[in-house]
Design a protein around this motif. Structure first.
Motif, PDB file in Angstrom:
ATOM      1  N   GLN A  81      58.986  36.038  32.474  1.00  0.00           N
ATOM      2  CA  GLN A  81      57.700  36.706  32.338  1.00  0.00           C
ATOM      3  C   GLN A  81      56.691  35.947  33.194  1.00  0.00           C
ATOM      4  O   GLN A  81      56.802  34.743  33.367  1.00  0.00           O
ATOM      5  CB  GLN A  81      57.247  36.652  30.882  1.00  0.00           C
ATOM      6  N   PRO A  82      55.679  36.636  33.707  1.00  0.00           N
ATOM      7  CA  PRO A  82      54.669  35.952  34.515  1.00  0.00           C
ATOM      8  C   PRO A  82      53.712  35.115  33.667  1.00  0.00           C
ATOM      9  O   PRO A  82      53.540  35.372  32.474  1.00  0.00           O
ATOM     10  CB  PRO A  82      53.902  37.110  35.158  1.00  0.00           C
ATOM     11  N   THR A  83      53.145  34.112  34.305  1.00  0.00           N
ATOM     12  CA  THR A  83      51.968  33.453  33.734  1.00  0.00           C
ATOM     13  C   THR A  83      50.777  33.856  34.604  1.00  0.00           C
ATOM     14  O   THR A  83      50.790  33.627  35.816  1.00  0.00           O
ATOM     15  CB  THR A  83      52.126  31.925  33.759  1.00  0.00           C
ATOM     16  N   ILE A  84      49.787  34.481  33.976  1.00  0.00           N
ATOM     17  CA  ILE A  84      48.600  34.930  34.701  1.00  0.00           C
ATOM     18  C   ILE A  84      47.671  33.734  34.885  1.00  0.00           C
ATOM     19  O   ILE A  84      47.277  33.089  33.917  1.00  0.00           O
ATOM     20  CB  ILE A  84      47.859  36.044  33.928  1.00  0.00           C
ATOM     21  N   LEU A  85      47.330  33.431  36.136  1.00  0.00           N
ATOM     22  CA  LEU A  85      46.476  32.278  36.395  1.00  0.00           C
ATOM     23  C   LEU A  85      45.014  32.691  36.544  1.00  0.00           C
ATOM     24  O   LEU A  85      44.115  31.947  36.171  1.00  0.00           O
ATOM     25  CB  LEU A  85      46.950  31.559  37.662  1.00  0.00           C
TER      26      LEU A  85
ATOM     27  N   TYR B 298      57.730  32.266  41.940  1.00  0.00           N
ATOM     28  CA  TYR B 298      56.883  33.092  42.788  1.00  0.00           C
ATOM     29  C   TYR B 298      55.434  32.690  42.554  1.00  0.00           C
ATOM     30  O   TYR B 298      54.988  32.673  41.397  1.00  0.00           O
ATOM     31  CB  TYR B 298      57.027  34.574  42.428  1.00  0.00           C
ATOM     32  N   ARG B 299      54.705  32.369  43.610  1.00  0.00           N
ATOM     33  CA  ARG B 299      53.256  32.145  43.522  1.00  0.00           C
ATOM     34  C   ARG B 299      52.608  33.375  44.144  1.00  0.00           C
ATOM     35  O   ARG B 299      52.672  33.529  45.380  1.00  0.00           O
ATOM     36  CB  ARG B 299      52.850  30.887  44.292  1.00  0.00           C
TER      37      ARG B 299
ATOM     38  N   ARG C 272      53.089  36.569  48.421  1.00  0.00           N
ATOM     39  CA  ARG C 272      54.157  36.013  47.578  1.00  0.00           C
ATOM     40  C   ARG C 272      54.723  34.792  48.294  1.00  0.00           C
ATOM     41  O   ARG C 272      55.323  34.913  49.363  1.00  0.00           O
ATOM     42  CB  ARG C 272      55.243  37.053  47.310  1.00  0.00           C
ATOM     43  N   ILE C 273      54.498  33.642  47.699  1.00  0.00           N
ATOM     44  CA  ILE C 273      55.127  32.421  48.192  1.00  0.00           C
ATOM     45  C   ILE C 273      56.292  32.117  47.261  1.00  0.00           C
ATOM     46  O   ILE C 273      56.105  31.908  46.067  1.00  0.00           O
ATOM     47  CB  ILE C 273      54.141  31.232  48.218  1.00  0.00           C
ATOM     48  N   VAL C 274      57.478  32.120  47.832  1.00  0.00           N
ATOM     49  CA  VAL C 274      58.695  31.865  47.067  1.00  0.00           C
ATOM     50  C   VAL C 274      58.982  30.372  47.165  1.00  0.00           C
ATOM     51  O   VAL C 274      59.413  29.895  48.217  1.00  0.00           O
ATOM     52  CB  VAL C 274      59.876  32.683  47.616  1.00  0.00           C
ATOM     53  N   VAL C 275      58.714  29.640  46.103  1.00  0.00           N
ATOM     54  CA  VAL C 275      58.900  28.190  46.121  1.00  0.00           C
ATOM     55  C   VAL C 275      60.237  27.864  45.461  1.00  0.00           C
ATOM     56  O   VAL C 275      60.376  27.931  44.236  1.00  0.00           O
ATOM     57  CB  VAL C 275      57.749  27.462  45.406  1.00  0.00           C
TER      58      VAL C 275
END
Lengths: 163, 163, 163
Positions: free
Chosen positions: C94-98, C130-131, C146-149
């Motif tokens: 699940q995402p974390t909303i920043l 994903y950032r 989308r930065i895939v780290v």
């Protein structure tokens, strides 16, 4: 956790999913010092195996009975510098809500944790389920208890970061 | 499944996520006898490979056309005592809703299943997607059809527990 | 993406979960030509390692600064026929909303990608986060960035399909 989550949840399924997302991110992004804040002061946190859990053996691999013990564990981990050697990536399922009250809920949530070191490809490190009791403190969802039940008994020697 | 899910869902995305969470927990926590209850009486359940599915080959590794056949399969598994040798841990993605009606929906959901035995570390056993048709029976969400499409064709020999 | 998602979301947590589900399905079910449509025209897409990301090294393994570059990449992949040799299976948290605004949100989401080839069992190929920066274009949620780290630095040589 956004403003809308800062009250007693009417929707525990969603609130716990949001919580777990933040919990896992905290560990995986190496913000270990924030990890104890997901728990209440007099929390219970335990890592055990499915075998031990089934036989109701009381002590697991790790057993903490207060947030202070979790803080001490993070301090010890930082001293050991283990966190530079390996990282985890938690992937959690959606929770199953087992019980819900006006001020708390208990739930079970499957997880898979991959372990990554600088020199190796990621590999599955642990799978299992969180057996949780949640409560709300000052409008914020917290863990009163998290029992981490690992599917495999072969986990102890490598265990380092929180699950 | 809580009271709020016991009617025709207005929110299929959520209802199916809740359903899958309970479905996976049922298998992973070794409550296999409850597994057939996630299906309607005259359900279709099939495990196949992506290759076979693409070529529309009708028969997969396992094919059941009624809940009774699922019950028989659980009975056979219990007799074989395989469940003591290995356990699964399902990690499912969120569903993608493909179609929704007033009384049903079809969706696709990615999954990863890890396998754990007492003597080994967990390993990725299968990945793939559920191709599902859901319906509501007596206010409860049930599978009319679940086709388990495994990404790899190398799965047959080890297959034992339901996916 | 259902009609209810085709406006500026009031619930980013849910909207991003729905988005990621469709994004991963697009890649995993080999609909690569649809993949660039998840991005805005002047998007940024980058794959990098946690080490590089931490040291703020600007270039990653892959770096695109427009949707057109993503389309070109898909064309190149199709020519190379790599897609017949391997498949991915994305499992996302699940995402974390920043951060959230009226017309966009930024978030972080953990992922695990398994790789499957016809001749081998599935294995964990990559883990990371994903950032993301999301925006809404014509009522549809899209990725502005989308930065895939990737957690591991050992990923470059095998990299082929989008993450």
């Amino acid at each position: 956790m956004s403003a809308s989550e800062r009250e007693i949840p009417r929707d525990w399924f969603r609130a716990i999913a949001v919580f777990d997302s933040a919990y896992c991110r905290c560990i995986d992004e190496d913000r270990l010092e924030k990890w104890p804040e997901f728990f209440v002061e007099n929390c219970r946190y335990r890592i055990t195996s499915a075998d031990n859990f089934r036989q109701k053996l009381p002590i697991g691999l790790i057993a903490a009975t207060s947030r202070k013990m979790l803080i001490d564990r993070v301090t010890a981990l930082r001293r050991a510098n283990i966190y530079e050697e390996q990282r985890y990536r938690h992937i959690v399922s959606q929770p199953t809500i087992l019980e819900e009250h006006t001020d708390g809920a208990s739930s079970e949530t499957g997880f898979l944790v991959a372990r990554v070191t600088p020199r190796t490809s990621p590999e599955v490190f642990a799978t299992g389920s969180y057996r949780d009791r949640f409560t709300v403190v000052g409008g914020v969802l917290k863990l009163a208890e998290r029992i981490v039940v690992c599917d495999s008994s072969r986990i102890d020697t490598l265990l380092a970061l929180p699950l």
